[in-house]
Design a protein around this motif. Structure first.
Motif, PDB file in Angstrom:
ATOM      1  N   VAL A   1       0.818  -1.212   0.000  1.00 17.15           N
ATOM      2  CA  VAL A   1       0.000   0.000   0.000  1.00 17.15           C
ATOM      3  C   VAL A   1       0.856   1.268   0.000  1.00 17.15           C
ATOM      4  N   GLY A   2       2.174   1.109  -0.060  1.00 15.03           N
ATOM      5  CA  GLY A   2       3.047   2.276  -0.159  1.00 15.03           C
ATOM      6  C   GLY A   2       3.272   3.021   1.134  1.00 15.03           C
ATOM      7  N   CYS A   3       3.147   2.337   2.269  1.00 21.27           N
ATOM      8  CA  CYS A   3       3.322   3.020   3.562  1.00 21.27           C
ATOM      9  C   CYS A   3       4.796   3.266   3.873  1.00 21.27           C
ATOM     10  N   GLY A   4       5.671   2.485   3.257  1.00 17.62           N
ATOM     11  CA  GLY A   4       7.108   2.703   3.424  1.00 17.62           C
ATOM     12  C   GLY A   4       7.691   2.168   4.723  1.00 17.62           C
ATOM     13  N   ARG A   5       6.896   1.461   5.525  1.00 16.44           N
ATOM     14  CA  ARG A   5       7.428   0.963   6.801  1.00 16.44           C
ATOM     15  C   ARG A   5       8.619   0.036   6.580  1.00 16.44           C
ATOM     16  N   CYS A   6       8.523  -0.828   5.563  1.00 17.20           N
ATOM     17  CA  CYS A   6       9.603  -1.808   5.356  1.00 17.20           C
ATOM     18  C   CYS A   6      10.915  -1.110   4.997  1.00 17.20           C
ATOM     19  N   ILE A   7      10.810   0.101   4.425  1.00 15.37           N
ATOM     20  CA  ILE A   7      12.025   0.841   4.073  1.00 15.37           C
ATOM     21  C   ILE A   7      12.654   1.432   5.335  1.00 15.37           C
ATOM     22  N   ALA A   8      11.801   2.057   6.172  1.00 17.80           N
ATOM     23  CA  ALA A   8      12.319   2.706   7.377  1.00 17.80           C
ATOM     24  C   ALA A   8      12.856   1.698   8.390  1.00 17.80           C
ATOM     25  N   TRP A   9      12.167   0.558   8.529  1.00 11.18           N
ATOM     26  CA  TRP A   9      12.510  -0.369   9.604  1.00 11.18           C
ATOM     27  C   TRP A   9      13.472  -1.460   9.179  1.00 11.18           C
ATOM     28  N   CYS A  10      13.930  -1.424   7.929  1.00 10.73           N
ATOM     29  CA  CYS A  10      14.965  -2.360   7.512  1.00 10.73           C
ATOM     30  C   CYS A  10      16.274  -1.908   8.142  1.00 10.73           C
ATOM     31  N   PRO A  11      16.924  -2.756   8.918  1.00 11.89           N
ATOM     32  CA  PRO A  11      18.147  -2.312   9.605  1.00 11.89           C
ATOM     33  C   PRO A  11      19.264  -1.916   8.654  1.00 11.89           C
ATOM     34  N   VAL A  12      19.207  -2.403   7.415  1.00 16.47           N
ATOM     35  CA  VAL A  12      20.255  -2.007   6.477  1.00 16.47           C
ATOM     36  C   VAL A  12      19.705  -1.111   5.372  1.00 16.47           C
ATOM     37  N   GLY A  13      18.463  -0.648   5.543  1.00 18.51           N
ATOM     38  CA  GLY A  13      17.915   0.343   4.621  1.00 18.51           C
ATOM     39  C   GLY A  13      17.616  -0.148   3.218  1.00 18.51           C
ATOM     40  N   ILE A  14      17.232  -1.409   3.092  1.00 18.42           N
ATOM     41  CA  ILE A  14      16.826  -1.894   1.766  1.00 18.42           C
ATOM     42  C   ILE A  14      15.503  -1.223   1.403  1.00 18.42           C
ATOM     43  N   ASP A  15      15.444  -0.709   0.188  1.00 12.02           N
ATOM     44  CA  ASP A  15      14.310   0.086  -0.261  1.00 12.02           C
ATOM     45  C   ASP A  15      13.657  -0.630  -1.438  1.00 12.02           C
ATOM     46  N   LEU A  16      12.465  -1.164  -1.237  1.00  7.70           N
ATOM     47  CA  LEU A  16      11.871  -1.976  -2.301  1.00  7.70           C
ATOM     48  C   LEU A  16      11.634  -1.193  -3.581  1.00  7.70           C
ATOM     49  N   THR A  17      11.422   0.123  -3.461  1.00  4.17           N
ATOM     50  CA  THR A  17      11.207   0.885  -4.695  1.00  4.17           C
ATOM     51  C   THR A  17      12.501   0.923  -5.522  1.00  4.17           C
ATOM     52  N   ALA A  18      13.626   0.996  -4.815  1.00  7.66           N
ATOM     53  CA  ALA A  18      14.916   0.986  -5.523  1.00  7.66           C
ATOM     54  C   ALA A  18      15.219  -0.408  -6.080  1.00  7.66           C
ATOM     55  N   GLU A  19      14.856  -1.439  -5.304  1.00 12.50           N
ATOM     56  CA  GLU A  19      15.122  -2.808  -5.774  1.00 12.50           C
ATOM     57  C   GLU A  19      14.327  -3.094  -7.047  1.00 12.50           C
ATOM     58  N   VAL A  20      13.089  -2.591  -7.088  1.00 12.18           N
ATOM     59  CA  VAL A  20      12.277  -2.811  -8.288  1.00 12.18           C
ATOM     60  C   VAL A  20      12.893  -2.092  -9.483  1.00 12.18           C
ATOM     61  N   LYS A  21      13.436  -0.900  -9.229  1.00 13.53           N
ATOM     62  CA  LYS A  21      14.110  -0.180 -10.326  1.00 13.53           C
ATOM     63  C   LYS A  21      15.280  -1.002 -10.850  1.00 13.53           C
ATOM     64  N   SER A  22      16.064  -1.555  -9.924  1.00 14.60           N
ATOM     65  CA  SER A  22      17.210  -2.360 -10.352  1.00 14.60           C
ATOM     66  C   SER A  22      16.763  -3.618 -11.099  1.00 14.60           C
ATOM     67  N   LEU A  23      15.654  -4.187 -10.646  1.00 18.71           N
ATOM     68  CA  LEU A  23      15.152  -5.383 -11.324  1.00 18.71           C
ATOM     69  C   LEU A  23      14.651  -5.059 -12.731  1.00 18.71           C
ATOM     70  N   SER A  24      14.295  -3.785 -12.949  1.00 21.09           N
ATOM     71  CA  SER A  24      13.831  -3.388 -14.272  1.00 21.09           C
ATOM     72  C   SER A  24      14.968  -3.331 -15.277  1.00 21.09           C
ATOM     73  N   GLN A  25      16.195  -3.210 -14.754  1.00 20.68           N
ATOM     74  CA  GLN A  25      17.366  -3.174 -15.645  1.00 20.68           C
ATOM     75  C   GLN A  25      17.661  -4.588 -16.138  1.00 20.68           C
ATOM     76  N   PRO A  26      18.323  -4.698 -17.286  1.00 19.66           N
ATOM     77  CA  PRO A  26      18.689  -6.034 -17.766  1.00 19.66           C
ATOM     78  C   PRO A  26      19.590  -6.737 -16.752  1.00 19.66           C
ATOM     79  N   THR A  27      19.489  -8.050 -16.693  1.00 18.97           N
ATOM     80  CA  THR A  27      20.279  -8.828 -15.761  1.00 18.97           C
ATOM     81  C   THR A  27      21.762  -8.721 -16.115  1.00 18.97           C
ATOM     82  N   GLN A  28      22.612  -8.711 -15.059  1.00 18.88           N
ATOM     83  CA  GLN A  28      24.061  -8.509 -15.279  1.00 18.88           C
ATOM     84  C   GLN A  28      24.721  -9.800 -15.729  1.00 18.88           C
TER      85      GLN A  28
END
Lengths: 305, 389
Positions: B362-389
């Motif tokens: 729902v876009g609340c962003g809790r998982c971004i704030a409370w991830c101890p290492v700051g993994i950001d799903l919106t950024a991960e999805v962007k990276s997944l949109s790029q061609p595989t390395q």
């Protein structure tokens, strides 16, 4: 007269949120019914078949399972596991064949005749019985994978004339690991006028007394099929075996939608709620455990899915 | 004089003192009032007795892997964004007793536990949280519909359903006055404007010395409670003010999640090299699933007393990040962090659509704030949109 600013439209029509307390009253769905162990038979060194009868009355019994469905079996103060149903007796008792692999299965294997076991079920989608009529059947079982297929085989034996050729391939690690051996021998002795009725047995490692075939169960698959489009295959065993067997059957000309296999996953609820058995878009407990190869072929190739 | 139901669809202006009267009116009506409280250094959703329990004057600053309470320059009651708690805590308790069995010799009998659910009023529900409540309900609906249909051949058909479905909570929504850096409800279409489902929606308006609330009455139940309050007519500009505020909050969101065909997006990327990259950072700690307002996975715990005479089964939250979550004899199906992160994200954003007809996010962003290492799903999805390395 007071003018009140009136909103013209909400983003959606107002709908009441019914039954909002999500977690309330779940107890009944997890409640086991008491069954009595009425017989216990040792199948192999680590494998036991239990016959379970409803404790009170048949009205308090779980619905009769279809071939390929499973029950959740509970041992008092130990825990609960999913176990496929390998038979239903004429009096409504269930037969479950269990291998000792963990705490709960060990406790089930050790349960004495007369003791109480909890049962809830039947769960899941079984073998495609409705699609089997008039077709040639290829049934492939690896080890205890024969248990969820046994009920199906018994049905096929009972109404043999309803089917064309029948090929049953059974594999086990060693001769002493073959479950239901006496029954397999009796199937092998069945005389049959209508079409082929071929029951083959193979072991990975033979002992001194073994006179049968040695190798992997997929080696028992027919070399060719006369009418692959009229064939239906049912497979149960380790996932790697099922993948190889299903691919082999596709090479023999079977359509992916005519090959069925039984998946195994961790299950806690058995009705698609706890999330443990998820396999990509599927809940194995609810959408399976029997799947057509067409649905899962690509997913089975993904490691650790 | 108008009857209470005439008030539905109306907007009023009340002074901030009325917030206390609203809480009182709900309590007098038999509701257990639950709302935000400052507990230690975070905002948690707890039982509140009066307006004094609200985190007045507190705000928060959030970013990937970071959450800090900060003093606001004003005395806003709802000046924070979101804490780690979601209403899931009240709707789907962390741990609950399912049944209890008593042993008598070799035999035993199990008895279903009767769960008492109080009438609850949630005060301070955000738009994304209302959306999350609806996602939770949808999950429940689909699961129950499936297990009670004849084809599903489930035993629950003959099992007795619990008596007395509890009344749905009274929902008092609050329009956000700002977005946290972690918010992305706008791109998920779950906020900042409210969908349907709240009984009342509040907007906090602070101008110089004036501290007011705009109160939008959305249901008959909301109207009946509101009729006990000293309502002042709102002016035309009040509704425009709400719209401007929502637009401002929406525009200020920098994070976005846009996937045009989510199910297909993930099914084509199950072997993407970026999963390995996430796995080098992810600790598999399960924080994201616990703070997620829609994650619903559970497990059962079988317990017994010291005499082995009474056994109980408890249901508690579980997480797909735990190694034993997928354990079957011989080992876990998802033994690597890579496979567990992939399972979570693929389910949350992809296969959820196929299972329940919406995104699980729902876009609340809790998982971004409370991830101890700051993994950001919106950024991960962007990276997944790029061609595989």
């Amino acid at each position: 007269m007071v003018t009140i600013a009136k909103e013209v439209n909400f983003s959606q029509a107002e709908v009441p949120l019914k039954g909002t307390v999500v977690g309330a009253g779940d107890g009944h769905r997890y409640l086991p019914r008491a069954y009595i162990v009425s017989a216990r038979k040792r199948e192999a060194a680590d494998t036991v078949t239990l016959t379970l009868k409803p404790k009170d009355s048949i009205t308090d019994a779980c619905p009769l399972p279809e071939p390929g469905q499973f029950n959740m079996l509970y041992v008092f103060a130990v825990g609960e596991i999913p176990v496929s149903v390998c038979g239903v007796e004429s009096d409504g008792a269930f037969r479950h064949t269990i291998r000792r692999v963990g705490a709960v299965s060990a406790a089930l294997c050790d349960s004495k005749v007369g003791s109480t076991v909890g049962v809830r079920g039947a769960y899941g989608v079984g073998w495609p019985v409705a699609r089997m009529k008039q077709r040639s059947l290829i049934i492939l079982a690896g080890g205890l994978g024969l248990a969820p297929l046994r009920m199906l085989i018994l049905q096929v034996v009972r109404s043999r004339v309803d089917f064309a050729d029948i090929t049953i391939c059974i594999g086990a690690r060693t001769p002493s690991d073959v479950p239901f051996l006496r029954e397999i021998r009796s199937w092998q002795r069945l005389k049959c006028d209508a079409g082929l009725f071929d029951v083959r047995l193979i072991v990975d490692r033979a002992d001194r007394d073994w006179r049968g075939e040695v190798g992997v169960v997929t080696a028992l698959l027919p070399r060719s099929l006369t009418a692959p489009e009229l064939s239906l295959a049912m497979i149960c065993g380790p996932e790697v075996m099922m993948r190889h067997a299903a691919s082999g059957l596709v090479r023999l000309g079977l359509s992916r939608s005519d090959i069925y296999l039984s998946l195994e996953r961790n299950m806690k609820c058995a009705f698609g709620q706890c999330g443990h058995c998820q396999f990509n878009r599927y809940f194995v407990c609810r959408d399976g455990p029997i799947f057509s190869f067409e649905k899962v072929a690509s997913l089975l190739n993904v490691k650790d899915l | 004089m108008s009857s209470a139901s005439d008030l539905v669809g109306s907007c009023f202006r009340v002074s901030s003192d009325v917030l206390g009267l609203l809480i009182r009116a709900l309590k007098d009506d038999g509701y257990m009032t639950i709302g935000p409280r400052k507990v230690a250094e975070s905002i948690q959703l707890e039982v509140i007795d009066s307006v004094d329990d609200l985190p007045r004057g507190w705000g928060d600053q959030q970013d990937a892997g970071s959450y800090r309470l900060v003093r606001r320059s004003d005395s806003a009651y709802f000046g924070y964004n979101l804490g780690a708690d979601s209403w899931k805590k009240w709707l789907d308790p962390r741990r609950k007793l399912l049944w209890r069995a008593k042993r008598d010799g070799e035999s035993w009998e199990a008895e279903q536990s009767q769960m008492q659910v109080p009438r609850m009023a949630f005060i301070g529900v955000r738009a994304c949280e209302l959306a999350a409540i609806k996602v939770q309900l949808r999950v429940r609906e689909v699961t129950q519909a499936h297990s009670s249909s004849p084809d599903a051949q489930s035993s629950t058909l003959s099992a007795e359903a619990p008596a007395g479905v509890p009344e749905e909570p009274f929902l008092v929504g609050i329009n956000c006055s700002q977005a946290a850096a972690t918010c992305f409800c706008s791109s998920m279409h779950t906020g900042p404007a409210f969908g349907s489902g709240c009984d009342l929606v509040l907007t906090e308006v602070i101008n110089d010395d004036n501290h007011n609330f705009l109160i939008q009455i959305r249901t008959k139940r909301g109207a009946i409670i509101s009729s006990k309050l000293p309502l002042l007519p709102s002016i035309e500009d009040d509704l425009a003010h709400i719209d401007r505020q929502i637009a401002r909050v929406s525009d200020s969101q920098s994070r976005q999640l846009n996937i045009s065909n989510p199910a297909e997006f993930f099914s084509r990327r199950l072997e993407h090299s970026h999963w390995d990259d996430v796995a080098t950072r992810c600790l598999s700690c399960a924080n994201c699933t616990l703070v997620c307002p829609t994650c619903f996975c559970s497990t059962v715990e079988d317990t017994t007393d010291v005499k082995n005479a009474v056994a109980e089964r408890w249901l508690r939250w579980d997480s797909c990040f735990h190694l034993d979550f997928s354990f079957i004899h011989g080992g876990s199906v998802r033994s690597s962090t890579r496979s567990r992160y992939r399972q979570w994200l693929t389910h949350k954003l992809g296969t959820w659509h196929e299972q329940f007809g919406s995104s699980g996010c729902v876009g609340c962003g809790r998982c971004i704030a409370w991830c101890p290492v700051g993994i950001d799903l919106t950024a991960e999805v962007k990276s997944l949109s790029q061609p595989t390395q």
